[in-house]
Write an enzyme that holds these catalytic residues in place. Structure first.
Site, PDB file in Angstrom:
ATOM      1  N   GLN A 203       1.312  -1.292  -0.289  1.00  0.00           N
ATOM      2  CA  GLN A 203      -0.019  -0.066  -0.253  1.00  0.00           C
ATOM      3  C   GLN A 203       0.756   1.618   0.002  1.00  0.00           C
ATOM      4  O   GLN A 203       2.000   1.259   0.192  1.00  0.00           O
ATOM      5  CB  GLN A 203      -0.870  -0.198   1.608  1.00  0.00           C
ATOM      6  CG  GLN A 203      -2.076   0.916   0.960  1.00  0.00           C
ATOM      7  CD  GLN A 203      -3.359   0.248   2.077  1.00  0.00           C
ATOM      8  OE1 GLN A 203      -3.295  -0.570   2.302  1.00  0.00           O
ATOM      9  NE2 GLN A 203      -4.308   1.377   2.622  1.00  0.00           N
TER      10      GLN A 203
ATOM     11  N   SER B  32       4.202  -6.737   2.354  1.00  0.00           N
ATOM     12  CA  SER B  32       2.977  -6.944   3.101  1.00  0.00           C
ATOM     13  C   SER B  32       1.600  -7.302   2.611  1.00  0.00           C
ATOM     14  O   SER B  32       1.228  -7.998   1.658  1.00  0.00           O
ATOM     15  CB  SER B  32       2.534  -4.752   3.880  1.00  0.00           C
ATOM     16  OG  SER B  32       0.906  -4.643   4.231  1.00  0.00           O
ATOM     17  N   LEU B  33       0.602  -6.877   1.399  1.00  0.00           N
ATOM     18  CA  LEU B  33      -0.334  -6.669   0.734  1.00  0.00           C
ATOM     19  C   LEU B  33       0.123  -7.174  -0.528  1.00  0.00           C
ATOM     20  O   LEU B  33      -0.268  -8.125  -0.854  1.00  0.00           O
ATOM     21  CB  LEU B  33      -0.971  -5.394  -0.177  1.00  0.00           C
ATOM     22  CG  LEU B  33      -1.119  -5.156  -1.571  1.00  0.00           C
ATOM     23  CD1 LEU B  33      -2.775  -5.763  -1.615  1.00  0.00           C
ATOM     24  CD2 LEU B  33      -1.723  -3.730  -1.736  1.00  0.00           C
TER      25      LEU B  33
ATOM     26  N   ARG C  15      -8.858  -8.554   2.427  1.00  0.00           N
ATOM     27  CA  ARG C  15      -8.038  -8.201   3.189  1.00  0.00           C
ATOM     28  C   ARG C  15      -8.401  -6.340   3.328  1.00  0.00           C
ATOM     29  O   ARG C  15      -8.684  -6.238   4.392  1.00  0.00           O
ATOM     30  CB  ARG C  15      -7.267  -8.585   2.750  1.00  0.00           C
ATOM     31  CG  ARG C  15      -6.078  -7.587   3.234  1.00  0.00           C
ATOM     32  CD  ARG C  15      -4.522  -8.069   2.136  1.00  0.00           C
ATOM     33  NE  ARG C  15      -3.436  -7.992   3.522  1.00  0.00           N
ATOM     34  CZ  ARG C  15      -2.467  -7.000   3.311  1.00  0.00           C
ATOM     35  NH1 ARG C  15      -2.836  -5.395   2.872  1.00  0.00           N
ATOM     36  NH2 ARG C  15      -1.521  -6.685   3.852  1.00  0.00           N
TER      37      ARG C  15
ATOM     38  N   HIS D  76      -0.282  -4.402  10.700  1.00  0.00           N
ATOM     39  CA  HIS D  76       0.171  -4.774  11.907  1.00  0.00           C
ATOM     40  C   HIS D  76       0.860  -4.799  13.254  1.00  0.00           C
ATOM     41  O   HIS D  76       1.605  -4.776  13.701  1.00  0.00           O
ATOM     42  CB  HIS D  76       1.737  -4.647  11.051  1.00  0.00           C
ATOM     43  CG  HIS D  76       1.996  -4.747   9.579  1.00  0.00           C
ATOM     44  ND1 HIS D  76       1.526  -6.411   9.142  1.00  0.00           N
ATOM     45  CD2 HIS D  76       1.563  -4.588   8.092  1.00  0.00           C
ATOM     46  CE1 HIS D  76       1.480  -5.806   7.891  1.00  0.00           C
ATOM     47  NE2 HIS D  76       1.221  -5.160   7.147  1.00  0.00           N
TER      48      HIS D  76
ATOM     49  N   GLN E 278       0.142 -12.613   9.306  1.00  0.00           N
ATOM     50  CA  GLN E 278       0.645 -11.103   8.319  1.00  0.00           C
ATOM     51  C   GLN E 278      -0.268  -9.763   9.479  1.00  0.00           C
ATOM     52  O   GLN E 278       0.635  -9.261   9.516  1.00  0.00           O
ATOM     53  CB  GLN E 278       0.866 -11.193   7.161  1.00  0.00           C
ATOM     54  CG  GLN E 278       1.709 -10.349   6.445  1.00  0.00           C
ATOM     55  CD  GLN E 278       0.941  -9.967   5.850  1.00  0.00           C
ATOM     56  OE1 GLN E 278      -0.088  -9.290   5.052  1.00  0.00           O
ATOM     57  NE2 GLN E 278       1.877 -10.011   3.970  1.00  0.00           N
TER      58      GLN E 278
END
Length: 295
Positions: free
Chosen positions: A9, A88-89, A113, A195, A244
């Protein structure tokens, strides 16, 4: 070894993917399919939307995923990863790239998500901050000194660690870390504490969707954010993907592990050049470049 890395992101921009759509029949077909799956014209927002429209979580995450995955498909036979990772993503983009997830299943999970994270953000006000110029252990110690929820969230590169948590705790941590010698401790314009333990409701919601999705054997190892090492077992990949949302992104450690395992040529696939920039701060000795498409 050829290593492909996928951004998370923040890499979005207006006009993203338009060149792919206009010049590749493969890309056009996949973008059109994405509109159907999502139930709205994400292509219109990607190609013509304002920065504000692109910032909506339900748009941002699928948009970055689509740009990355479709770009890898358009690369055709030249795209032969020997190891993959995503920030991440971007880990979901990496899992489509190495065959663990189908395009359709990957997009559905990304959409779920995004919605789950949005809900968690709305349930409790929270934020993140970038801390520059301190060793990781000093940042971790500083966070531990603060009351409330504040944790290390993104180990981006040496000297750049993002912390995540409750607004008051983040503000206090920024003061503490500035006193400890941080060059900057800057609150970020994000919707919530990604996170961190505050994403637990999103983790639970996404866990059910991940458990119900078919994960295939990968064509090459994925270096996952949670464990920062090569993973090839589909059930382990699922577990790490679920963990995650509330665990830190160990990006520095992922890159170091890939280099240790023979990664020499890193190609960022997707919008922007954020990961190429981080690569240069992690290890200048390896080749890091953005993927290029020639139509």
């Amino acid at each position: 070894m050829k290593t492909y890395i996928f951004p998370g992101q923040g890499a979005q921009f207006s006009g993203m993917g338009l060149d792919l759509y206009e010049n590749s029949p493969v890309a056009k077909e996949l973008f059109d399919k994405a509109n159907e799956i999502l139930g709205f014209e994400i292509t219109k927002i990607m190609f013509e939307g304002t920065a504000e429209e692109l910032k909506q979580t339900k748009v941002t995450q699928p948009a970055i995923f689509l740009h990355s995955v479709i770009m890898s498909k358009v690369m055709g036979d030249s795209f032969k990863p020997e190891m993959v990772a995503g920030h991440s993503l971007g880990e979901l983009s990496a899992l489509v790239a190495n065959g663990v997830l189908s395009f359709e299943d990957g997009l559905i999970l990304v959409s779920k998500r995004a919605m789950a994270m949005q809900k968690a953000c709305e349930a409790q006000e929270s934020t993140m901050a970038a801390v520059l110029g301190l060793d990781d252990n000093v940042v971790e110690e500083g966070c531990a000194e603060v009351n409330g929820v504040v944790v290390a969230a993104n180990y981006n590169c040496p000297g750049q660690l993002v912390i995540s948590g409750e607004i008051e705790a983040i503000n206090k941590a920024c003061e503490v870390l500035t006193e400890k010698g941080a060059r900057r401790a800057l609150v970020l314009p994000v919707g919530g504490a990604f996170h961190s333990p505050l994403m637990e409701p999103a983790r639970e919601e996404l866990a059910a969707a991940i458990e119900a999705t078919n994960f295939n054997e990968p064509t090459c190892p994925v270096y996952q954010n949670v464990v920062a090492k090569a993973v090839t077992n589909p059930s382990e990949i699922k577990e790490n993907l679920i963990a995650q949302l509330t665990a830190p992104v160990k990006w520095t450690q992922c890159v170091q592990a890939m280099i240790a395992d023979g990664g020499t040529e890193f190609t960022e696939v997707g919008p922007g050049k954020v990961l190429v920039g981080l690569m240069r701060k992690i290890d200048r000795s390896v080749v890091a470049k953005s993927a290029e498409i020639s139509f």
